[in-house]
Design a protein around this motif. Structure first.
Motif, PDB file in Angstrom:
ATOM      1  N   PHE A 119       0.830  -1.198   0.000  1.00  0.00           N
ATOM      2  CA  PHE A 119       0.000   0.000   0.000  1.00  0.00           C
ATOM      3  C   PHE A 119       0.866   1.249   0.000  1.00  0.00           C
ATOM      4  O   PHE A 119       0.688   2.159  -0.808  1.00  0.00           O
ATOM      5  N   PHE A 120       1.840   1.285   0.911  1.00  0.00           N
ATOM      6  CA  PHE A 120       2.656   2.496   1.005  1.00  0.00           C
ATOM      7  C   PHE A 120       3.523   2.690  -0.220  1.00  0.00           C
ATOM      8  O   PHE A 120       3.753   3.812  -0.664  1.00  0.00           O
ATOM      9  N   GLU A 121       3.988   1.570  -0.789  1.00  0.00           N
ATOM     10  CA  GLU A 121       4.786   1.724  -2.004  1.00  0.00           C
ATOM     11  C   GLU A 121       3.955   2.248  -3.140  1.00  0.00           C
ATOM     12  O   GLU A 121       4.413   3.054  -3.949  1.00  0.00           O
ATOM     13  N   ASN A 122       2.732   1.773  -3.234  1.00  0.00           N
ATOM     14  CA  ASN A 122       1.877   2.261  -4.303  1.00  0.00           C
ATOM     15  C   ASN A 122       1.576   3.738  -4.116  1.00  0.00           C
ATOM     16  O   ASN A 122       1.571   4.511  -5.084  1.00  0.00           O
ATOM     17  N   ILE A 123       1.318   4.145  -2.882  1.00  0.00           N
ATOM     18  CA  ILE A 123       1.055   5.568  -2.617  1.00  0.00           C
ATOM     19  C   ILE A 123       2.291   6.387  -2.986  1.00  0.00           C
ATOM     20  O   ILE A 123       2.189   7.448  -3.609  1.00  0.00           O
ATOM     21  N   LYS A 124       3.467   5.884  -2.624  1.00  0.00           N
ATOM     22  CA  LYS A 124       4.690   6.592  -2.951  1.00  0.00           C
ATOM     23  C   LYS A 124       4.848   6.737  -4.455  1.00  0.00           C
ATOM     24  O   LYS A 124       5.235   7.771  -4.969  1.00  0.00           O
ATOM     25  N   PHE A 125       4.534   5.643  -5.134  1.00  0.00           N
ATOM     26  CA  PHE A 125       4.656   5.681  -6.587  1.00  0.00           C
ATOM     27  C   PHE A 125       3.704   6.693  -7.188  1.00  0.00           C
ATOM     28  O   PHE A 125       4.054   7.466  -8.079  1.00  0.00           O
ATOM     29  N   MET A 126       2.477   6.703  -6.665  1.00  0.00           N
ATOM     30  CA  MET A 126       1.500   7.618  -7.238  1.00  0.00           C
ATOM     31  C   MET A 126       1.854   9.064  -6.947  1.00  0.00           C
ATOM     32  O   MET A 126       1.520   9.949  -7.726  1.00  0.00           O
ATOM     33  N   LEU A 127       2.521   9.294  -5.816  1.00  0.00           N
ATOM     34  CA  LEU A 127       2.883  10.655  -5.479  1.00  0.00           C
ATOM     35  C   LEU A 127       4.188  11.083  -6.110  1.00  0.00           C
ATOM     36  O   LEU A 127       4.548  12.243  -6.038  1.00  0.00           O
ATOM     37  N   SER A 128       4.914  10.134  -6.708  1.00  0.00           N
ATOM     38  CA  SER A 128       6.221  10.509  -7.228  1.00  0.00           C
ATOM     39  C   SER A 128       6.070  11.186  -8.580  1.00  0.00           C
ATOM     40  O   SER A 128       4.985  11.284  -9.135  1.00  0.00           O
ATOM     41  N   GLU A 129       7.195  11.595  -9.096  1.00  0.00           N
ATOM     42  CA  GLU A 129       7.122  12.414 -10.299  1.00  0.00           C
ATOM     43  C   GLU A 129       6.931  11.581 -11.545  1.00  0.00           C
ATOM     44  O   GLU A 129       6.285  11.995 -12.481  1.00  0.00           O
ATOM     45  N   GLU A 130       7.508  10.378 -11.577  1.00  0.00           N
ATOM     46  CA  GLU A 130       7.480   9.632 -12.821  1.00  0.00           C
ATOM     47  C   GLU A 130       6.080   9.154 -13.156  1.00  0.00           C
ATOM     48  O   GLU A 130       5.799   8.816 -14.280  1.00  0.00           O
ATOM     49  N   ALA A 131       5.229   9.145 -12.144  1.00  0.00           N
ATOM     50  CA  ALA A 131       3.865   8.751 -12.456  1.00  0.00           C
ATOM     51  C   ALA A 131       3.086   9.887 -13.076  1.00  0.00           C
ATOM     52  O   ALA A 131       2.052   9.662 -13.672  1.00  0.00           O
ATOM     53  N   GLY A 132       3.566  11.105 -12.885  1.00  0.00           N
ATOM     54  CA  GLY A 132       2.893  12.229 -13.520  1.00  0.00           C
ATOM     55  C   GLY A 132       1.588  12.559 -12.867  1.00  0.00           C
ATOM     56  O   GLY A 132       0.575  12.761 -13.537  1.00  0.00           O
TER      57      GLY A 132
ATOM     58  N   ASN B 209      -2.802   9.894 -12.778  1.00  0.00           N
ATOM     59  CA  ASN B 209      -2.068   9.168 -13.796  1.00  0.00           C
ATOM     60  C   ASN B 209      -1.410   7.925 -13.217  1.00  0.00           C
ATOM     61  O   ASN B 209      -1.404   6.859 -13.831  1.00  0.00           O
ATOM     62  N   GLY B 210      -0.876   8.110 -11.994  1.00  0.00           N
ATOM     63  CA  GLY B 210      -0.249   6.962 -11.350  1.00  0.00           C
ATOM     64  C   GLY B 210      -1.267   5.871 -11.107  1.00  0.00           C
ATOM     65  O   GLY B 210      -1.010   4.680 -11.292  1.00  0.00           O
ATOM     66  N   TYR B 211      -2.456   6.277 -10.709  1.00  0.00           N
ATOM     67  CA  TYR B 211      -3.495   5.280 -10.477  1.00  0.00           C
ATOM     68  C   TYR B 211      -3.811   4.549 -11.766  1.00  0.00           C
ATOM     69  O   TYR B 211      -3.995   3.333 -11.789  1.00  0.00           O
ATOM     70  N   LYS B 212      -3.864   5.292 -12.881  1.00  0.00           N
ATOM     71  CA  LYS B 212      -4.169   4.621 -14.149  1.00  0.00           C
ATOM     72  C   LYS B 212      -3.073   3.653 -14.529  1.00  0.00           C
ATOM     73  O   LYS B 212      -3.338   2.579 -15.085  1.00  0.00           O
ATOM     74  N   LEU B 213      -1.810   4.017 -14.208  1.00  0.00           N
ATOM     75  CA  LEU B 213      -0.713   3.107 -14.532  1.00  0.00           C
ATOM     76  C   LEU B 213      -0.840   1.805 -13.755  1.00  0.00           C
ATOM     77  O   LEU B 213      -0.642   0.715 -14.298  1.00  0.00           O
ATOM     78  N   LEU B 214      -1.191   1.962 -12.476  1.00  0.00           N
ATOM     79  CA  LEU B 214      -1.338   0.746 -11.677  1.00  0.00           C
ATOM     80  C   LEU B 214      -2.510  -0.085 -12.177  1.00  0.00           C
ATOM     81  O   LEU B 214      -2.476  -1.315 -12.176  1.00  0.00           O
TER      82      LEU B 214
END
Lengths: 334, 397
Positions: B191-204, B208-213
């Motif tokens: 969960f926390f990794e996904n949140i981190k990913f969604m908040l990071s820059e590469e997800a845009g 957008n990060g949610y759509k990538l996941l």
């Protein structure tokens, strides 16, 4: 006239007014049952946190297939009943091995229980060297465990491999199927009987019988101990009164000893069934272990062992149910 | 004798002697069965002969069965002292012509025997001590306290004993490889990794990060909801608290929770035993003001010492010669070598000749002897307590 009248002092008991504290202590029973939970806690924690998830995962594994990812993870692919149907209908020898080990069980359990009862009665009598015999009879429990058997199996495999290259004439003699320990091999008995022109069938039968006896002797250590404990709890006063009344030892055994240790017979039968099902020299356990290391074998082995477990529970319920109808309890409240 | 010339004293002695001879003559003339007849009536009866026949039969039977039990070990011990040439010699059956200790030396030096011995002793003692304590505590809890679902929990104890090993072999391996309690740590990390990913820059951005996941689910055509996406694991990497294999931790965890090999049996034994301890003993302690734990430590445990020694011996010997759990949890011998791993042909012995399989079989048997020898020694010392302990166990109910 009434000088002796005791004057009643009009003193009411002094009411000491203390500030009232409401005590919240529970009754002793509830306190004790709370302590019971504390004592059980290690097992409860382990069971709930570790064992139950393992069982649930194991059931889940048996319905699916594992793909080990290169990154170090794994993915479960659900396959439904495919593992089970493969084991039951397509696998070459699962069902036959299962039936084989069940018939082994049906023969071994009564033999072990009767043998250990007989030995316990023998060892309970006063004789010289009784302690030494007890120690010797208990050796198989401590010593003959997985290591000796795995070494024996390696030795037999190596010997078979060498013999098929032609040295001895043992090619064609089967190793009696089970991987239990053998005290004599068919080779020795054949040499013994070769002068007498006895057929190979009889030789094999005798070898199997002797090896079976050897297996029974090696597996009755713990049962013998339990029977000994039970026999020693019968008070000698009963035996004395029987002797006075003129009963022979045969009658004494059947009328006094046998009913009084019938609870032990139940315990031993259940323990023997459990022990022979989970021992490491079981045919089907070996078979499942081999499957485990085979190709895609891990989930197949799990599915097979769940079916095996169901069979175990059925047999256990059958044995325990039938026997406990016949057990004689001395206390009326049991 | 001429009595006239005697003095009074001599007369008295003479009369005494006469009386003595008279008494002896009387005794000798009484009816006494002769010696042989006495023997015959004592030892030639059916009763005595039956006793003797039974004793002989019993002795022969016991000796025979002892032979059956001991013979394999005798032959193994005898063949462990034989030298290389003895195996090709047809005349050698049990006694070696050139007895030698070469096999022992080779195994001890080549297969790292003492190291394995130390490791296994440490592991077995730790496991046995902790299992004994925990099983006593749990058994006492089941015996003397009334609480809800007690019978159900005891059925769970029996359940742990019945389930065969292979059933949970795989899941036990997985559980200790990716150790996690109810998947909570893994799920939280995901969960926390996904949140981190969604908040990071590469997800845009968050959406957008949610759509990538989400994409992974859409591609694989699996049904999903937003919780699945948030807890998902796109790389398939499993997060776990630790990898507990190749160490003693699995054994510690299993022993300290009463789930190790045949611990259900130990708990059952201790429960039966504590059921046989009278309640009045504890109540006397409570009346004197002791708490529950103090009663347990000061009164119950010293009483249960024979039983605990029995359980210690059982669990020690089963842990010592255990190949299943050690093979499961130790996937390599680099970290620690245990005794069952030393069963291999040592490098310094040359076994490539005619009687190769027999010689190798004898070497493996010698390894087995070396493995079991400390156990047998300890058993010799403890066997009296062991057998007495089970006899007093109250398994009899």
């Amino acid at each position: 006239m009434n000088e002796n009248v005791i004057e009643k002092k009009n003193t009411a008991p002094e009411v000491v007014s203390k500030p009232k504290k409401k005590k919240r202590s529970k009754s002793l029973d509830i306190q004790k049952s709370r302590m019971g939970w504390v004592f059980i806690a290690p097992f409860l924690i382990g069971f709930l946190l570790i064992y139950l998830p393992m069982i649930v995962e194991s059931i889940r594994f048996s319905f699916s297939e594992i793909d080990i990812q290169p990154g170090g993870g794994y993915v479960l692919v659900d396959k439904g009943w495919e593992n089970y149907s493969y084991a039951l209908f397509e696998d070459p020898s699962f069902v036959t091995t299962l039936m084989g080990s069940l018939t082994d069980l049906a023969f071994n359990v009564p033999a072990i229980v009767i043998f250990s009862l007989f030995m316990a009665v023998l060892l309970n009598q006063k004789m010289r060297g009784r302690a030494i015999f007890r120690a010797i009879f208990f050796i198989p429990v401590i010593v003959s465990t997985g290591i000796i058997e795995s070494i024996d199996i390696q030795n037999q495999l190596a010997q078979n491999m060498e013999s098929t290259t032609g040295a001895e004439g043992t090619g064609g003699l089967e190793n009696s199927g089970s991987s239990g320990a053998q005290i004599i091999s068919a080779m020795d008995v054949r040499v013994l009987f070769s002068g007498m022109k006895i057929g190979a069938g009889l030789v094999n039968y005798v070898t199997e019988l002797i090896n079976g006896v050897y297996n029974i002797i090696n597996k009755s250590g713990v049962q013998m101990l339990i029977f000994l404990a039970g026999l020693q709890s019968i008070s000698p006063a009963i035996y004395e009164s029987c002797y006075i009344d003129g009963a022979s030892s045969w009658e004494t055994f059947w009328k006094i000893t046998f009913p009084m240790i019938s609870p032990m017979i139940l315990v031993n039968a259940v323990y023997t069934v459990i022990d022979s099902f989970t021992s490491q020299s079981n045919q089907i356990m070996n078979y499942i272990s081999n499957i485990y290391t085979g190709q895609n074998g891990t989930v197949l082995a799990t599915a097979m062992s769940w079916m095996y477990f169901l069979v175990v529970v059925l047999v256990l319920a059958l044995v325990a149910g039938v026997l406990s109808a016949y057990v004689f309890y001395q206390r009326k409240d049991v | 004798m001429d009595t006239s010339a005697m003095t009074k004293k001599e007369l008295k002695e003479y009369q005494k002697q006469l009386k003595r001879e008279e008494a002896i003559r009387k005794i000798k003339s009484q009816e006494k069965t002769p010696f042989m007849m006495r023997l015959r009536y004592k030892y030639l009866t059916m009763y005595f002969l039956k006793k003797v026949a039974w004793a002989i039969f019993r002795f022969v039977l016991l000796v025979g069965i002892s032979y059956v039990i001991l013979f394999p070990y005798i032959s193994k011990i005898a063949s462990s002292f034989m030298s290389r040439d003895d195996f090709t010699n047809v005349m050698v059956k049990l006694i070696a012509m050139n007895p030698t200790l070469d096999t022992y030396e080779a195994i001890i030096t080549d297969n790292r025997y003492f190291e394995a011995l130390f490791n296994t002793t440490l592991l077995s003692v730790l496991c046995a001590v902790s299992q004994t304590l925990i099983c006593s505590i749990v058994g006492y809890g089941f015996a003397k306290f009334k609480f809800k679902c007690k019978n159900l929990l005891f059925l769970c104890v029996i359940f742990t004993m019945i389930v065969p090993h292979e059933t949970i072999q795989l899941s036990m391996f997985m559980k200790f490889r990716y150790f996690d309690i109810w998947g909570i740590y893994g799920g939280a990390t995901n969960f926390f990794e996904n949140i981190k990913f969604m908040l990071s820059e590469e997800a845009g951005g968050l959406a957008n990060g949610y759509k990538l996941l989400e994409q992974g689910f859409i591609d694989a055509e699996i049904d999903y909801n937003f919780m699945d996406v948030l807890f998902s694991n796109p790389q398939g990497k499993i997060h776990a608290i630790s990898n507990m294999l190749n160490s003693y931790w699995p054994f510690a965890v299993l022993s300290l929770t009463g789930l190790a090999f045949k611990n259900g049996l130990f708990i059952y034994i201790m429960r039966q035993y504590f059921n046989g301890v009278p309640d009045e003993l504890e109540e006397a302690a409570y009346v004197d003001g002791a708490g529950v734990i103090k009663t347990f430590v000061r009164i119950i445990i010293p009483m249960a010492v024979p039983m605990m020694v029995t359980i210690f011996m059982f669990s020690f010997s089963w842990q010592w010669s255990d190949t299943f759990y050690t093979g499961l949890f130790f996937t390599s011998t680099k970290s620690a070598i245990l005794l069952p791993n030393i069963v291999k042909i040592p490098v310094s012995l040359d076994t490539n000749y005619v009687a190769q399989s027999t010689y190798e079989a004898a070497i493996r048997n010698t390894c087995g002897i070396l493995i079991l020898l400390p156990l047998v020694i300890i058993y010799m010392f403890a066997q009296r307590t062991l057998i007495e302990g089970v006899e007093r166990s109250g398994i009899t109910g």
